[in-house]
Motif scaffolding. Structure first.
Motif, PDB file in Angstrom:
ATOM      1  N   SER A  32      20.146 -18.397 -15.662  1.00 30.07           N
ATOM      2  CA  SER A  32      19.316 -17.762 -16.689  1.00 30.07           C
ATOM      3  C   SER A  32      19.133 -16.268 -16.415  1.00 30.07           C
ATOM      4  CB  SER A  32      17.973 -18.480 -16.866  1.00 30.07           C
ATOM      5  OG  SER A  32      17.224 -18.469 -15.684  1.00 30.07           O
ATOM      6  N   ASP A  33      19.142 -15.868 -15.150  1.00 30.08           N
ATOM      7  CA  ASP A  33      19.130 -14.421 -14.873  1.00 30.08           C
ATOM      8  C   ASP A  33      20.428 -13.783 -15.359  1.00 30.08           C
ATOM      9  OD1 ASP A  33      16.651 -14.589 -13.597  1.00 30.08           O
ATOM     10  OD2 ASP A  33      17.252 -13.125 -12.066  1.00 30.08           O
ATOM     11  N   GLU A  34      21.530 -14.484 -15.139  1.00 25.07           N
ATOM     12  CA  GLU A  34      22.817 -13.952 -15.600  1.00 25.07           C
ATOM     13  C   GLU A  34      22.821 -13.842 -17.128  1.00 25.07           C
ATOM     14  OE1 GLU A  34      26.263 -16.281 -14.533  1.00 25.07           O
ATOM     15  OE2 GLU A  34      27.630 -14.787 -15.344  1.00 25.07           O
ATOM     16  N   GLY A  78      19.798 -23.487 -12.945  1.00 24.06           N
ATOM     17  CA  GLY A  78      19.159 -22.879 -14.118  1.00 24.06           C
ATOM     18  C   GLY A  78      18.492 -21.563 -13.769  1.00 24.06           C
ATOM     19  N   ASP A  79      17.935 -21.498 -12.578  1.00 24.15           N
ATOM     20  CA  ASP A  79      17.309 -20.248 -12.137  1.00 24.15           C
ATOM     21  C   ASP A  79      18.349 -19.135 -12.102  1.00 24.15           C
ATOM     22  OD1 ASP A  79      15.354 -18.513 -10.966  1.00 24.15           O
ATOM     23  OD2 ASP A  79      16.352 -18.814  -9.034  1.00 24.15           O
ATOM     24  N   ILE A  80      19.474 -19.435 -11.502  1.00 26.62           N
ATOM     25  CA  ILE A  80      20.508 -18.414 -11.307  1.00 26.62           C
ATOM     26  C   ILE A  80      21.185 -18.053 -12.642  1.00 26.62           C
ATOM     27  CG2 ILE A  80      22.701 -17.907 -10.153  1.00 26.62           C
ATOM     28  CD1 ILE A  80      21.718 -19.980  -7.965  1.00 26.62           C
ATOM     29  N   LEU A 138      12.502 -23.870 -21.061  1.00 24.95           N
ATOM     30  CA  LEU A 138      13.409 -23.405 -22.116  1.00 24.95           C
ATOM     31  C   LEU A 138      13.566 -21.896 -22.009  1.00 24.95           C
ATOM     32  CD1 LEU A 138      11.936 -25.357 -25.193  1.00 24.95           C
ATOM     33  CD2 LEU A 138      13.839 -26.032 -23.707  1.00 24.95           C
ATOM     34  N   ARG A 139      14.791 -21.464 -21.844  1.00 29.50           N
ATOM     35  CA  ARG A 139      15.046 -20.022 -21.731  1.00 29.50           C
ATOM     36  C   ARG A 139      16.092 -19.593 -22.756  1.00 29.50           C
ATOM     37  NH1 ARG A 139      14.426 -18.454 -15.305  1.00 29.50           N
ATOM     38  NH2 ARG A 139      12.193 -18.859 -15.323  1.00 29.50           N
ATOM     39  N   PRO A 140      15.644 -19.158 -23.909  1.00 28.85           N
ATOM     40  CA  PRO A 140      16.592 -18.701 -24.916  1.00 28.85           C
ATOM     41  C   PRO A 140      17.154 -17.338 -24.532  1.00 28.85           C
ATOM     42  CG  PRO A 140      14.327 -18.727 -25.792  1.00 28.85           C
ATOM     43  CD  PRO A 140      14.247 -19.045 -24.335  1.00 28.85           C
TER      44      PRO A 140
HETATM   45 MN    MN Z   1      14.390 -16.835 -11.519  1.00 31.82          MN
END
Ligand code: MN
Ligand code: IPM
Length: 359
Positions: free
Chosen positions: A250-252, A246-248, A105-107
């Motif tokens: 979430s950095d954005e 999701g990795d990409i 989970l990345r808020p």
């Molecule tokens: Mn990452």
């Protein structure tokens, strides 16, 4: 009440920011009587230096025995020449797999007091956004078969994206459950115009959606999602997507909040035991200088209280203290703006002091 927290301070700024979060948790402890026991373990570059292994057996055991894990960050150029199986990043992937943490989970939300730091156009920043990215964490191309072989044009390398129905179902359920507690809107991100895994993803998400008739679900292609994030981030509430996308994304998403130094994350599985970490990396270039922003790690500790220990009041307490500190105009250098901020930028320790003062 008493909880055991495994600490993995890791590399670069990891030790400084984890120390900050531990001080905040100790202060919460003093105010509420909830007791936290900390046990430190090695992983990543510091483990390679100390015992030659990126993820020592003892660390895995300690994580599985604890009530949850708080991790700083791992990695750094120094260990780039390690064989792939012993790279610092492999420790992170290993812990996720061993603990069965398939949900990440990345808020990402914009703080009103930081809207100046948002790199988007003023009108967009002022509309604000508050989303949570639900990233699948133990499947897909990160864990598929990979290797080198002789191909049609000579030597080649390959990585494989594979998703089972079961893996998609369980992450989709998490997304819909999360949406039920928020605005009842899920955007599922895939590349179904090209990838077979994405077509299965889409099919499966829609089947699970039938169990949540109140939730509106929309499919979005990943390239479009990357664009919408900077064009109209307010469109997103719950986003569910694969490990790689999701990795990409979430950095954005983190960058449009103003600073990657602000965003926490929770990794969860079937049990309440989770791993909590800032989404930023180990930033070796600023390590040991007392300038790293401790907020992402402090907010990760708050997520631990909320999701793993069922202590919502204590979690609120930490989040409010962070908010109040920002509203008071206090900033670390990554979010400092000399026109709008109070005094000089604060160091890691001093920012932590200010947050503790406001608990
Ligand atoms: Mn990452
Ligand atoms: C993250 C990181 C990791 C990932 C790396 C360090 C393996 O970028 O947590 O987002 O790609 O998952």
């Amino acid at each position: 009440m008493e909880f055991t927290i495994a600490l993995i301070k890791g590399d670069g700024i990891g030790p400084e920011i984890v120390d900050s979060a531990v001080r905040v948790l100790d202060a919460v402890s003093e105010k509420t009587g909830v007791k936290f026991n900390f046990k430190s373990y090695l992983a990543g570059g510091s483990a390679i230096d100390a015992v030659g292994q990126t993820l020592p057996e003892e660390t895995v055991k300690g994580c599985l025995e604890a009530d949850s894990v708080l991790l700083g960050a791992v990695g750094g150029e120094k260990w780039n020449s390690q064989p792939p199986e012993n790279r610092p990043e492999k420790a992170l992937l290993g812990i996720r797999k061993e603990m069965g943490l398939f949900t990440n989970l990345r808020p990402a939300k914009i703080y009103e007091s930081l809207s100046d730091a948002c790199p988007l156009r003023k009108e967009v920043a002022e509309q604000g956004f508050d989303m949570v990215i639900v990233r699948e964490l133990t499947g897909g191309i990160y864990f598929g078969e990979r290797g080198r072989r002789e191909g049609k044009f000579g030597p080649e390398a390959y990585d494989t994206e594979a998703y089972s129905v079961m893996e998609i179902e369980r992450i989709a359920k998490v997304a819909f459950e999360t949406a039920m507690k928020r605005k009842k809107k899920v955007i599922s991100v895939d590349k179904a115009n090209v990838l077979e895994t994405s077509r299965l993803w889409r099919e499966t998400v829609h089947r699970i959606a039938e169990d949540y008739p109140e939730v509106e679900v929309e499919d979005m292609l990943v390239d479009n999602a990357a664009m919408q994030l900077v064009r109209a981030p307010g469109r997103f509430d719950v986003m569910v997507t694969s490990n790689m996308f999701g990795d990409i994304l979430s950095d954005e998403a983190s960058q449009i909040t103003g600073s990657i130094g602000m965003l926490p994350s929770a990794s969860l599985g079937e049990t309440t035991r989770g791993m909590y970490e800032p989404i930023h990396g180990s930033a070796p270039d600023i390590a040991g200088q007392n300038i790293a922003n401790p907020i992402a790690t402090i907010l990760s500790a708050a997520m631990m209280l909320r999701y793993s220990f069922d202590l919502p009041k204590e979690a609120d307490m930490i989040e409010k203290a962070v908010n109040d500190t920002l509203n008071a105009g206090l900033r670390t250098v990554d979010i400092y703006d000399k026109d709008t901020c109070e005094g000089e930028p604060l160091g890691t320790v001093e920012m932590t002091d200010e947050i503790i003062k406001r608990l």
